[in-house]
Design a protein around this motif. Structure first.
Motif, PDB file in Angstrom:
ATOM      1  N   VAL A  66       0.858  -1.181   0.000  1.00 48.60           N
ATOM      2  CA  VAL A  66       0.000   0.000   0.000  1.00 48.60           C
ATOM      3  C   VAL A  66       0.896   1.233   0.000  1.00 48.60           C
ATOM      4  CG1 VAL A  66      -1.774   1.298   1.221  1.00 48.60           C
ATOM      5  CG2 VAL A  66      -1.825  -1.203   1.249  1.00 48.60           C
ATOM      6  N   GLN A  67       0.698   2.116  -0.981  1.00 59.83           N
ATOM      7  CA  GLN A  67       1.494   3.329  -1.083  1.00 59.83           C
ATOM      8  C   GLN A  67       0.610   4.557  -0.907  1.00 59.83           C
ATOM      9  OE1 GLN A  67       3.278   2.843  -4.988  1.00 59.83           O
ATOM     10  NE2 GLN A  67       5.142   2.005  -4.072  1.00 59.83           N
ATOM     11  N   THR A  68       1.244   5.677  -0.612  1.00 59.69           N
ATOM     12  CA  THR A  68       0.495   6.924  -0.584  1.00 59.69           C
ATOM     13  C   THR A  68      -0.033   7.189  -1.991  1.00 59.69           C
ATOM     14  OG1 THR A  68       2.577   8.123  -0.899  1.00 59.69           O
ATOM     15  CG2 THR A  68       1.764   7.923   1.340  1.00 59.69           C
ATOM     16  N   GLY A  69      -1.259   7.692  -2.028  1.00 66.48           N
ATOM     17  CA  GLY A  69      -1.943   7.888  -3.294  1.00 66.48           C
ATOM     18  C   GLY A  69      -2.875   6.761  -3.661  1.00 66.48           C
ATOM     19  N   ASP A  70      -2.850   5.665  -2.890  1.00 66.59           N
ATOM     20  CA  ASP A  70      -3.683   4.501  -3.195  1.00 66.59           C
ATOM     21  C   ASP A  70      -5.104   4.659  -2.670  1.00 66.59           C
ATOM     22  OD1 ASP A  70      -1.662   3.197  -4.511  1.00 66.59           O
ATOM     23  OD2 ASP A  70      -1.187   1.821  -2.873  1.00 66.59           O
ATOM     24  N   ASP A  71      -6.043   4.061  -3.413  1.00 61.47           N
ATOM     25  CA  ASP A  71      -7.425   3.935  -2.982  1.00 61.47           C
ATOM     26  C   ASP A  71      -7.651   2.518  -2.467  1.00 61.47           C
ATOM     27  OD1 ASP A  71      -8.779   6.491  -3.633  1.00 61.47           O
ATOM     28  OD2 ASP A  71      -8.150   6.003  -5.671  1.00 61.47           O
ATOM     29  N   ILE A  72      -8.302   2.396  -1.309  1.00 60.61           N
ATOM     30  CA  ILE A  72      -8.547   1.106  -0.667  1.00 60.61           C
ATOM     31  C   ILE A  72     -10.048   0.921  -0.486  1.00 60.61           C
ATOM     32  CG2 ILE A  72      -8.186  -0.260   1.423  1.00 60.61           C
ATOM     33  CD1 ILE A  72      -5.588   1.451   1.819  1.00 60.61           C
ATOM     34  N   LEU A  73     -10.528  -0.267  -0.840  1.00 62.26           N
ATOM     35  CA  LEU A  73     -11.932  -0.609  -0.653  1.00 62.26           C
ATOM     36  C   LEU A  73     -12.007  -2.015  -0.067  1.00 62.26           C
ATOM     37  CD1 LEU A  73     -14.970   0.057  -1.170  1.00 62.26           C
ATOM     38  CD2 LEU A  73     -14.688  -1.044  -3.407  1.00 62.26           C
ATOM     39  N   THR A  74     -12.657  -2.155   1.076  1.00 62.13           N
ATOM     40  CA  THR A  74     -12.837  -3.471   1.697  1.00 62.13           C
ATOM     41  C   THR A  74     -14.289  -3.899   1.560  1.00 62.13           C
ATOM     42  OG1 THR A  74     -13.266  -2.504   3.873  1.00 62.13           O
ATOM     43  CG2 THR A  74     -10.982  -3.107   3.371  1.00 62.13           C
ATOM     44  N   GLY A  75     -14.486  -5.198   1.318  1.00 60.57           N
ATOM     45  CA  GLY A  75     -15.821  -5.741   1.188  1.00 60.57           C
ATOM     46  C   GLY A  75     -16.339  -6.274   2.506  1.00 60.57           C
ATOM     47  N   PRO A  76     -17.515  -6.933   2.481  1.00 61.58           N
ATOM     48  CA  PRO A  76     -18.067  -7.533   3.698  1.00 61.58           C
ATOM     49  C   PRO A  76     -17.119  -8.580   4.273  1.00 61.58           C
ATOM     50  CG  PRO A  76     -19.714  -7.446   1.950  1.00 61.58           C
ATOM     51  CD  PRO A  76     -18.401  -7.079   1.321  1.00 61.58           C
ATOM     52  N   ALA A  77     -17.025  -8.628   5.596  1.00 62.52           N
ATOM     53  CA  ALA A  77     -16.176  -9.590   6.310  1.00 62.52           C
ATOM     54  C   ALA A  77     -14.718  -9.504   5.870  1.00 62.52           C
ATOM     55  CB  ALA A  77     -16.707 -11.016   6.123  1.00 62.52           C
ATOM     56  N   SER A  78     -14.282  -8.333   5.482  1.00 60.13           N
ATOM     57  CA  SER A  78     -12.906  -8.119   5.024  1.00 60.13           C
ATOM     58  C   SER A  78     -12.230  -7.078   5.905  1.00 60.13           C
ATOM     59  CB  SER A  78     -12.896  -7.641   3.566  1.00 60.13           C
ATOM     60  OG  SER A  78     -13.552  -8.561   2.729  1.00 60.13           O
ATOM     61  N   ARG A  79     -10.909  -7.093   5.920  1.00 58.64           N
ATOM     62  CA  ARG A  79     -10.166  -6.106   6.694  1.00 58.64           C
ATOM     63  C   ARG A  79      -8.730  -6.039   6.193  1.00 58.64           C
ATOM     64  NH1 ARG A  79     -10.401 -10.703   9.870  1.00 58.64           N
ATOM     65  NH2 ARG A  79      -8.420 -11.377  10.778  1.00 58.64           N
ATOM     66  N   LEU A  80      -8.039  -4.956   6.550  1.00 55.92           N
ATOM     67  CA  LEU A  80      -6.676  -4.730   6.088  1.00 55.92           C
ATOM     68  C   LEU A  80      -5.892  -4.024   7.184  1.00 55.92           C
ATOM     69  CD1 LEU A  80      -4.542  -4.598   3.722  1.00 55.92           C
ATOM     70  CD2 LEU A  80      -5.562  -2.380   3.149  1.00 55.92           C
ATOM     71  N   VAL A  81      -4.703  -4.546   7.510  1.00 56.74           N
ATOM     72  CA  VAL A  81      -3.795  -3.917   8.462  1.00 56.74           C
ATOM     73  C   VAL A  81      -2.495  -3.603   7.731  1.00 56.74           C
ATOM     74  CG1 VAL A  81      -2.553  -4.133  10.650  1.00 56.74           C
ATOM     75  CG2 VAL A  81      -4.800  -5.218  10.379  1.00 56.74           C
ATOM     76  N   PHE A  82      -2.086  -2.331   7.731  1.00 57.76           N
ATOM     77  CA  PHE A  82      -0.863  -1.938   7.023  1.00 57.76           C
ATOM     78  C   PHE A  82      -0.201  -0.761   7.719  1.00 57.76           C
ATOM     79  CE2 PHE A  82      -4.123   0.759   5.241  1.00 57.76           C
ATOM     80  CZ  PHE A  82      -3.495   1.959   4.958  1.00 57.76           C
ATOM     81  N   LEU A  83       1.057  -0.503   7.341  1.00 56.10           N
ATOM     82  CA  LEU A  83       1.827   0.604   7.886  1.00 56.10           C
ATOM     83  C   LEU A  83       2.342   1.480   6.757  1.00 56.10           C
ATOM     84  CD1 LEU A  83       2.264  -1.933   9.952  1.00 56.10           C
ATOM     85  CD2 LEU A  83       4.043  -0.476  10.923  1.00 56.10           C
ATOM     86  N   ILE A  84       2.374   2.785   7.007  1.00 55.88           N
ATOM     87  CA  ILE A  84       3.077   3.728   6.141  1.00 55.88           C
ATOM     88  C   ILE A  84       3.856   4.664   7.043  1.00 55.88           C
ATOM     89  CG2 ILE A  84       2.882   5.651   4.529  1.00 55.88           C
ATOM     90  CD1 ILE A  84       0.579   4.319   3.206  1.00 55.88           C
ATOM     91  N   GLY A  85       5.180   4.678   6.888  1.00 55.91           N
ATOM     92  CA  GLY A  85       6.009   5.496   7.772  1.00 55.91           C
ATOM     93  C   GLY A  85       5.794   5.084   9.215  1.00 55.91           C
ATOM     94  N   ASN A  86       5.590   6.070  10.096  1.00 51.02           N
ATOM     95  CA  ASN A  86       5.384   5.756  11.508  1.00 51.02           C
ATOM     96  C   ASN A  86       3.905   5.786  11.867  1.00 51.02           C
ATOM     97  OD1 ASN A  86       4.936   8.513  11.370  1.00 51.02           O
ATOM     98  ND2 ASN A  86       6.020   8.975  13.277  1.00 51.02           N
ATOM     99  N   ALA A  87       3.076   5.249  10.967  1.00 47.43           N
ATOM    100  CA  ALA A  87       1.639   5.165  11.205  1.00 47.43           C
ATOM    101  C   ALA A  87       1.137   3.775  10.832  1.00 47.43           C
ATOM    102  CB  ALA A  87       0.895   6.225  10.398  1.00 47.43           C
ATOM    103  N   ALA A  88       0.218   3.238  11.651  1.00 47.18           N
ATOM    104  CA  ALA A  88      -0.370   1.921  11.420  1.00 47.18           C
ATOM    105  C   ALA A  88      -1.877   2.058  11.330  1.00 47.18           C
ATOM    106  CB  ALA A  88       0.006   0.953  12.542  1.00 47.18           C
ATOM    107  N   PHE A  89      -2.497   1.274  10.441  1.00 48.10           N
ATOM    108  CA  PHE A  89      -3.923   1.396  10.168  1.00 48.10           C
ATOM    109  C   PHE A  89      -4.596   0.029  10.129  1.00 48.10           C
ATOM    110  CE2 PHE A  89      -1.563   4.692   7.898  1.00 48.10           C
ATOM    111  CZ  PHE A  89      -2.144   5.853   8.394  1.00 48.10           C
ATOM    112  N   HIS A  90      -5.791  -0.036  10.679  1.00 48.87           N
ATOM    113  CA  HIS A  90      -6.662  -1.191  10.492  1.00 48.87           C
ATOM    114  C   HIS A  90      -7.939  -0.703   9.832  1.00 48.87           C
ATOM    115  CE1 HIS A  90     -10.089  -3.782  11.845  1.00 48.87           C
ATOM    116  NE2 HIS A  90      -9.343  -4.640  11.206  1.00 48.87           N
ATOM    117  N   VAL A  91      -8.164  -1.132   8.591  1.00 47.78           N
ATOM    118  CA  VAL A  91      -9.345  -0.743   7.829  1.00 47.78           C
ATOM    119  C   VAL A  91     -10.399  -1.828   8.010  1.00 47.78           C
ATOM    120  CG1 VAL A  91     -10.239   0.000   5.602  1.00 47.78           C
ATOM    121  CG2 VAL A  91      -7.812   0.352   6.151  1.00 47.78           C
TER     122      VAL A  91
END
Length: 250
Positions: A66-91
């Motif tokens: 996952v890079q800056t500038g990316d679009d992310i879309l999660t569906g039902p029963a889906s999830r995504l955990v990623f890091l960019i720099g010193n930040a962490a995200f759970h979508v």
């Protein structure tokens, strides 16, 4: 497990961090050296993804980044955990967001949430924001939870779980300094003449924030203090009156 109140979310969705596969993925990520090693070895910055995740309109594949500038879309029963720099995200499931570029390719300056929910932990830095259709949050070093309430006409729920955030909604502003979950509504229509209003603590747990903070080598405010506070959305370790909330009517 810390107490949490659900509104439009299931218990299973909130407890994603307890799943065996998630714990194994986080352990493998740490064993492999975390984000610095991933960047040095040009490996993916994705800790885990489950279900149908679309990256820039294409189905996400294992080992994609996952890079800056990316679009992310999660569906039902889906999830995504990623890091960019010193930040962490759970979508969370049924979410759509865009990560916009900061000073470098590995710095996220702006997280634009269009639907759904995201849990985030940020290390210290400047010029970073989370933006929804009804709210803008200027992030310093903090952990936050953001959700667009589709069943409430697109009203935004935002919790500054710890740290300092500059809040704004349709001209209403507040500085949020929180040690334990200070929550806001970004209203679609004004309530009591205001677009930025106090909210209770909803739909997220301490353990989620601890999980993400650990991925970036940090600890939450309550971990550092060795105690948790009153989870009423007002943001303090001890009981405070409603007017102590920075978005409360004056």
């Amino acid at each position: 497990m810390t107490q949490h109140i659900l509104q439009g979310r299931s218990e299973d969705e909130i407890l994603w961090f307890q799943r065996r596969d998630t714990l194994k993925a986080a352990a493998a990520w740490a064993l492999a050296g975390g984000l610095p090693a991933a960047m040095a070895q040009q490996r993916s910055n994705v800790v885990e993804f489950v279900g149908d995740v679309m990256l820039n309109g294409q189905r996400m594949l294992p080992q994609q980044t996952v890079q800056t500038g990316d679009d992310i879309l999660t569906g039902p029963a889906s999830r995504l955990v990623f890091l960019i720099g010193n930040a962490a995200f759970h979508v969370r499931q049924n979410s759509r967001l865009r990560v916009e570029r900061g000073a470098t390719l590995n710095t996220a300056s702006l997280l634009r949430l269009l639907s759904g929910a995201v849990v985030s932990a940020f290390g210290r830095g400047s010029n970073r924001s989370i933006v929804t259709p009804t709210l803008t949050a200027g992030i310093r070093g903090t952990g936050v939870y953001t959700e667009i309430m589709a069943d409430q006409g697109g009203r935004t729920y935002f919790c500054n779980c710890y740290g300092t955030v500059d809040m704004e909604s349709n001209g209403n502003r507040a500085v949020s300094v929180s040690s334990y979950h200070q929550s806001f509504w970004g209203e679609v229509q004004p309530r009591g003449g205001r677009f930025l209003t106090p909210a209770p603590a909803l739909n997220h747990t301490d353990e989620e924030l601890e999980f993400l903070a650990r991925l970036i080598g940090q600890r939450t405010a309550w971990q550092i203090m060795g105690q948790t506070g009153v989870k009423d959305g007002r943001g303090y370790m001890e009981q405070r009156p409603p007017e102590a909330h920075p978005a409360a009517p004056r």
